[in-house]
Design a protein around this motif. Structure first.
Motif, mmCIF file in Angstrom:
data_model
loop_
_atom_site.group_PDB
_atom_site.id
_atom_site.type_symbol
_atom_site.label_atom_id
_atom_site.label_comp_id
_atom_site.label_asym_id
_atom_site.label_seq_id
_atom_site.Cartn_x
_atom_site.Cartn_y
_atom_site.Cartn_z
ATOM 1 N N THR B 23 0.858 -1.284 -0.097
ATOM 2 C CA THR B 23 -0.171 0.111 0.245
ATOM 3 C C THR B 23 0.917 1.177 -0.134
ATOM 4 O O THR B 23 0.547 2.341 -0.139
ATOM 5 C CB THR B 23 -0.737 -0.080 1.177
ATOM 6 O OG1 THR B 23 0.025 0.052 2.309
ATOM 7 C CG2 THR B 23 -1.820 -1.295 1.283
ATOM 8 N N GLU B 24 2.326 0.993 0.392
ATOM 9 C CA GLU B 24 3.110 2.232 0.382
ATOM 10 C C GLU B 24 3.704 2.374 -1.055
ATOM 11 O O GLU B 24 4.176 1.715 -1.735
ATOM 12 C CB GLU B 24 4.112 2.109 1.357
ATOM 13 C CG GLU B 24 3.624 1.835 2.867
ATOM 14 C CD GLU B 24 2.656 2.855 3.339
ATOM 15 O OE1 GLU B 24 3.229 4.153 3.159
ATOM 16 O OE2 GLU B 24 1.577 2.432 3.766
ATOM 17 N N VAL B 25 3.656 3.756 -1.569
ATOM 18 C CA VAL B 25 4.219 4.081 -2.747
ATOM 19 C C VAL B 25 5.594 4.064 -3.072
ATOM 20 O O VAL B 25 6.195 3.863 -3.964
ATOM 21 C CB VAL B 25 3.619 5.509 -3.441
ATOM 22 C CG1 VAL B 25 2.321 5.377 -3.841
ATOM 23 C CG2 VAL B 25 4.037 6.536 -2.338
ATOM 24 N N ASP B 26 6.218 4.410 -1.868
ATOM 25 C CA ASP B 26 7.870 4.427 -2.030
ATOM 26 C C ASP B 26 8.515 2.850 -1.541
ATOM 27 O O ASP B 26 9.689 2.618 -1.390
ATOM 28 C CB ASP B 26 8.539 5.270 -0.963
ATOM 29 C CG ASP B 26 8.221 5.191 0.584
ATOM 30 O OD1 ASP B 26 6.885 4.646 0.843
ATOM 31 O OD2 ASP B 26 8.781 5.501 1.481
ATOM 32 N N LEU B 27 7.584 1.768 -1.204
ATOM 33 C CA LEU B 27 8.024 0.601 -0.823
ATOM 34 C C LEU B 27 7.860 -0.344 -1.814
ATOM 35 O O LEU B 27 6.661 -0.366 -2.420
ATOM 36 C CB LEU B 27 7.666 0.195 0.583
ATOM 37 C CG LEU B 27 7.837 1.160 1.581
ATOM 38 C CD1 LEU B 27 7.209 0.558 2.887
ATOM 39 C CD2 LEU B 27 9.215 1.829 1.738
ATOM 40 N N PHE B 28 8.785 -1.185 -2.410
ATOM 41 C CA PHE B 28 8.619 -2.029 -3.080
ATOM 42 C C PHE B 28 9.053 -3.643 -2.544
ATOM 43 O O PHE B 28 10.418 -3.625 -2.231
ATOM 44 C CB PHE B 28 9.382 -2.133 -4.670
ATOM 45 C CG PHE B 28 9.324 -3.057 -5.580
ATOM 46 C CD1 PHE B 28 7.927 -3.256 -6.202
ATOM 47 C CD2 PHE B 28 10.262 -3.667 -5.905
ATOM 48 C CE1 PHE B 28 7.838 -4.252 -7.091
ATOM 49 C CE2 PHE B 28 10.113 -4.804 -7.010
ATOM 50 C CZ PHE B 28 8.806 -5.200 -7.526
ATOM 51 N N VAL B 29 8.365 -4.711 -2.602
ATOM 52 C CA VAL B 29 8.795 -6.009 -2.377
ATOM 53 C C VAL B 29 9.482 -6.623 -3.434
ATOM 54 O O VAL B 29 8.851 -7.053 -4.396
ATOM 55 C CB VAL B 29 7.617 -6.590 -1.591
ATOM 56 C CG1 VAL B 29 8.034 -8.201 -1.463
ATOM 57 C CG2 VAL B 29 7.103 -6.065 -0.439
ATOM 58 N N ALA B 30 10.652 -6.701 -3.500
ATOM 59 C CA ALA B 30 11.530 -7.375 -4.613
ATOM 60 C C ALA B 30 11.362 -8.978 -4.460
ATOM 61 O O ALA B 30 11.591 -9.453 -5.420
ATOM 62 C CB ALA B 30 12.934 -6.748 -4.561
ATOM 63 N N GLY B 31 11.369 -9.404 -3.244
ATOM 64 C CA GLY B 31 11.150 -10.816 -3.221
ATOM 65 C C GLY B 31 11.211 -11.389 -1.793
ATOM 66 O O GLY B 31 10.829 -10.429 -0.954
ATOM 67 N N VAL B 48 18.615 -4.812 -4.062
ATOM 68 C CA VAL B 48 18.034 -4.828 -2.806
ATOM 69 C C VAL B 48 18.455 -3.701 -1.952
ATOM 70 O O VAL B 48 19.646 -3.683 -1.711
ATOM 71 C CB VAL B 48 17.740 -6.223 -2.179
ATOM 72 C CG1 VAL B 48 16.989 -6.303 -0.594
ATOM 73 C CG2 VAL B 48 17.177 -7.234 -2.851
ATOM 74 N N ASN B 49 17.545 -2.807 -1.204
ATOM 75 C CA ASN B 49 18.120 -2.009 -0.287
ATOM 76 C C ASN B 49 18.101 -2.541 1.011
ATOM 77 O O ASN B 49 18.724 -1.975 2.031
ATOM 78 C CB ASN B 49 17.250 -0.776 -0.548
ATOM 79 C CG ASN B 49 17.339 0.042 -1.853
ATOM 80 O OD1 ASN B 49 16.266 -0.198 -2.600
ATOM 81 N ND2 ASN B 49 18.511 0.385 -2.342
#
Lengths: 215, 215
Positions: B23-31, B48-49
DNA sequence: TTATTTTTGGGGGTTTACCCGAAGTTTTAT
DNA sequence: ATAAAACTTCGGGTAAACCCCCAAAAATAA
């Protein structure tokens, strides 16, 4: 529409669970509880079809909560959830009215399937949990033999000596502390070895710890 | 944009976490990883950060995974997550490069805040965790005597001998089974007595059982 | 009351555990 | 790379544990 109450003390987990359920049109998260008593309170005031109940709940054990729910609200289904695939937990909560048991490493799809199955009045168990139950039933005889059932009865003095052995005292020290002869202590130790079927003091202490004979 | 890898063996938990982060625009679940080695594998191939790392991971301990990450990928931030607020866990993983430590009963808002803080290069700890660390520092002497954190490191041979002692084998039997001299086994036993601060084999086994050193 | 178990202890002997020292090898740290 | 620390390997000697035999007073169970 299935009205669901999530009961788990791990906020992060509850949040996540709610996010999953929110995407389903037939599921509605009616409330959240972080301890046992508040589950009961919530059921008094709200219409709930199913409780997702963590077995290890603070304040009031999940098993007690489950017992209370099935006693006071027989229409409310309980789906137990736990970190641990332990036979004792599973059988305990199933004996207290839970209709299903899931592990926390269960996937999203299986979770949804389990909720709908239990809400429909059927039972649902994780594959691993089913195996655990079967194993438990098969080892029933072995378990009863292992537990206190056929455990040799130890006399008062033998228990005293055993405790002192476990505290790393020598035979002479034990004799002094009990005001008896060294030979007497050795006699008790010998009886213990025979009764507990151990080869040496190490075995005595291992068995004592396993059977909670100390303190 | 913060690329995140979620590493936890509890599928249900990972699912939930992903739902929150989505739901957060600045977060991305890469794996997503369900064990230690696959975390390392994933980092080889992907940018990955931040890694949301469960401390109690199967296959390869979360602490070892963290060590490996900070050694091979110093730019990747690690935010440790655990069920347990235990001083030994906290200090262990912080000593191995983790930038933050959250408990699983942390709320959604605090989780997001922690992720952004750690991704920005700062540290973040749950309030409870901070208290635990402080308490640990204050009781440092007591902790070193009691907890697993500063538990004496046993060598491979010592562990082998210890396990056999606990199984009630005599020194000669242990020597035969390990194809070494009786005197060597006694030497190892002596080291164990010294390291674990025990007076005799009974103490060794008691301590071994208490600290889950067997099997 | 009678029978059984428990607690107490001795004599004598074998085996095992524990302590001191020490050398070569491996691992760790600087 | 080199020194320090730890690990693995043993021998000699002593204290402790373990084993066999036995047996009587005391408490407990039948």
């Amino acid at each position: 529409m299935i009205n669901i109450l999530i009961a788990d003390d791990h906020t992060m987990f509850v949040d996540g669970m709610e996010s999953i359920l929110k995407t389903e049109v037939d599921l509605f998260v009616a409330g959240r509880s972080y301890d046992g008593p508040s589950v009961i309170d919530f059921l008094k005031e709200n219409k709930v079809n199913l409780v997702l109940l963590d077995v290890n709940l603070p304040g009031m054990n999940g098993i007690e909560v489950c017992k209370e729910i099935t006693a006071s609200y027989p229409d409310v289904k309980v789906l137990a959830i736990s970190m641990f695939n332990e036979e004792s937990f599973v059988s305990e909560i199933l004996n207290n009215g839970a209709k299903g048991y899931l592990l926390k490493n269960t996937g999203r799809e299986e979770l949804l399937k389990a909720i709908r199955t239990v809400a429909a009045g059927e039972s649902y168990f994780s594959k691993d949990v089913t195996e655990t139950i079967m194993k438990g039933l098969m080892n029933q005889r072995k378990a009863s033999a292992k537990s206190n059932a056929f455990f040799p009865k130890l006399s008062r003095r033998e228990k005293e000596v055993l405790k002192l052995i476990a505290q790393e005292f020598t035979t002479q020290e034990i004799a002094d502390s009990l005001f008896i002869s060294l030979k007497t202590v050795e006699s008790h130790r010998s009886s213990l070895l025979s009764k507990l079927n151990a080869r040496n003091s190490v075995g005595l202490v291992r068995i004592a710890i396993e059977n909670d004979l100390l303190q």
